[in-house]
Write an enzyme that holds these catalytic residues in place. Sequence first.
Site, short mmCIF file in Angstrom:
data_model
loop_
_atom_site.label_atom_id
_atom_site.label_comp_id
_atom_site.label_asym_id
_atom_site.label_seq_id
_atom_site.Cartn_x
_atom_site.Cartn_y
_atom_site.Cartn_z
N HIS A 134 10.88 -5.44 27.23
CA HIS A 134 9.92 -6.43 28.25
C HIS A 134 8.45 -6.42 27.92
O HIS A 134 7.94 -6.92 28.96
CB HIS A 134 10.36 -6.07 29.65
CG HIS A 134 11.64 -6.56 30.11
ND1 HIS A 134 11.95 -7.82 30.52
CD2 HIS A 134 12.74 -5.80 30.29
CE1 HIS A 134 13.38 -7.71 30.86
NE2 HIS A 134 13.95 -6.69 30.77
N LYS B 124 10.41 -20.91 37.77
CA LYS B 124 10.76 -21.20 38.88
C LYS B 124 9.85 -22.49 39.28
O LYS B 124 10.24 -23.30 40.09
CB LYS B 124 10.70 -20.02 39.77
CG LYS B 124 11.51 -18.95 39.70
CD LYS B 124 11.07 -17.78 40.47
CE LYS B 124 11.76 -16.44 39.81
NZ LYS B 124 11.02 -15.20 40.00
#
Length: 847
Positions: free
Chosen positions: A385, A693
């Site tokens: 990540h 989002k």
Amino acid sequence: MAAAAEVNKNNGAAKLGIAEKIPPVSYPLAEEPAEIASNISFHAKYSPHFSPFKFDPEEAYFSTAESVRDRLIEQWNETYLHYHKTDPKQTYYLSMEYLQGRALTNAIGNLGIGGAYADALKKLGHDLEEIVEQEKDAALGNGGLGRLASCFLDSMATLNLPAWGYGLRYRYGLFKQCITKDGQEEVAEDWLEKFSPWEIVRHDVTFPVRFFGHVEVNPSGSREWIGGEVVQALAYDVPIPGYKTKNTNSLRLWEAKACAQDFNLFLFNDGQYEPAGELHSRAQQICAVLYPGDATENGKLLRLKQQFFLCSASLQDIIFRFKERKDACGSWQWSEFPKKVAVQLNDTHPTLAIPELMRLLMDEEGLGWDEAWDVTTKTIAYTNHTVLPEALEKWSQSVMWKLLPRHMEIIDEIDKRFMAMIHTSRTDLESKLTSMRILDNSPQKPVVRMANLCVVSSHTVNGVAQLHSDILKSELFADYVSIWPSKFQNKTNGITPRRWLHFCSPELSSIINKWLNTDRWVTNLDLLAGLRKFADNEDLQSEWASAKMANKRRLSQYILRVTGVTVDPNSLFDIQVKRIHEYKRQLLNILGVIYRYKKLKEMNPEERRKTTTRTVMIGGKAFATYTNAKRIVKLVNDVGNVVNTDPEVNDYLKVVFVPNYNVSVAEMLIPGSELSQHISTAGMEASGTSNMKFALNGCLIIGTLDGANVEIREEIGEDNFFLFGATADEVPKIRKDRENGLFKPDPRFEEAKQFVRSGAFGSYDYSPLLDSLEGNSGYGRGDYFLVGHDFPSYMDTQAKVDEAYKDRKRWLKMSIMSTAGSGKFSSDRTIAQYAKEIWNIEECHVP
């Protein structure tokens, strides 16, 4: 205060009177509002957690949650009975973080019973919206890593994939952020102060986890880890329902406990109270706090304990259930384990799963090294990540030997065998071995490189955005790629469209349903592309604007409630919410705001009236010991205090720091946003998911070509993205030029810094923060994250934002195109790719 308490008491009594008219009858699978109301009433009476003389919103929430849980338990049991009968290959997702958000809205939404529960609560004298507000966010994560894991669990269940999440049951989580005159203060989260109605303790699921001790060699040559201290891992299960499907998977959270026999009654009766319960106290520390400070050796030991505790308990559980299923089938071989089990490591935190699986297979199950290694490497996959050095974990070898002596033996052997392989088959890489090997034996600071251990031991390594995966392959792990080119993949992150549009913005969701003539986009996000052909339609634009305004008004009310600042819903809502970190460049944002404020002050009233009015919101938590990040939080608040009370300017600019950012706050902020800032230094952000989002909710992005921004811009169209800043491949040269004294700062950048130094925002000394932007090199200097370099490009692009916002028709079209282009960024797509290309698992639909 006394009067208010009396009113609440009377209201609670009044609600009790209404509730008493509803018969308390158990209807665990109720569908009709009247039966649901009776089931809620049943839980209020027969599963009581409070005194029986009131039924206020808190009591109603817990009773409602337990009513919903009844239904989930039924589906849960059916799901795991079906998995047990069909024996599919299952995925086990290991993560130190899960940011679930509120469970009630999500559960009734996924079950399709939101309307029925709203009606039932009305019969009981309550509004669903009021009841939902009573739920506290589970404090099990920090930022994007934990929210991603939760999106993935939602998608696994929705796609009917047989899967488990594994994590830790943190009592206090990270921290609750309070904003005072001194900036950020941290206090313990209280999400478990009473209890969580969503978790089921599994008293029959416990496993011993050992720390410290030593390794004994048996006469047969086998090795055994003994001594030290042993705590018990107790399982708590949280149901994860899929959307419009029976499949309900589990998030299994481990709590650390000591046994009664570990309590020394003799010492206690002798007045030595603390030594008597020492192991109990140490066990409680393991799951007390997420990411405890690790500046001391004790802190390092505790963090390592947490990581090992998660890995050991989870793997013992996985092996136990594998053997249980196989024993029921008769004879079996360990070679079948990878055919039934896929373990995914979410970042390097669960890396100890590798040596722990080797230990369990060799020391507990009697396998030889080669067989255990074959099973382990076929079972475990690793998601990277980050490319940030501080996030690529490196553990002190001395701490590891102290806490996990057997595992260090195994890691040492893996390292030796890896080096031997290089010496025999890849002599061209021998000169690179110092950086490639797992153990860094530097005399100054010998460490274990966890990312290297993951790469060497996993069958698949994936990045989380195309740019990030390319950087992993070309830079960070380039030498490993030359050995195992097929090991490396990309899996661009995604978000669940259920929580992040369908539930959090019902107005916009309804408009999308109407114009697409279907709600199937909720599980097939690519269908949003159908909005493109209506993007110029004035009726859609008008409806779209109304939905956005409804969300902005709701957000304005929230901001007033939590900060006391009144904001204008007609202004441009400009939002940056994420973990506070120098690479995410909240400092670039606030310096831009400071320059904007200074220019507004210099304008006459007529000139101000021609500007685009903005409300700038920044939110996020700074890690407790990250001093510069906390200075940024302080600066944002100080700027807000000045700007918001300046009568000349505050009609045209407001600056708000949104406190204690979490999932529930995001569900308010994101639908109400119009411009969102994703402005990290290019090449630093692996992916980002908040950008997805915001884009999904029709919010336009100002950002760099970093992480998933690259793919979002490709999908929604270059014209609908406000791009600025250096690219990832330019960054190294820019830093080098700066070291050589070639940086020429933009006058606007110097003006903004000087304005802060002038004391315009108070007497706090911001010199250390501003000094980080000065000089050409050196620790804490040299502007490593290129705030100064990108500032002029950023300001020029913000001016383009101002102009675009004045053209309402153009802005609304861009907003619609943003939503229309977000189909790729569904976590359903991401998880379907993991299932097919990494885990090799298939749908197992509960009939």
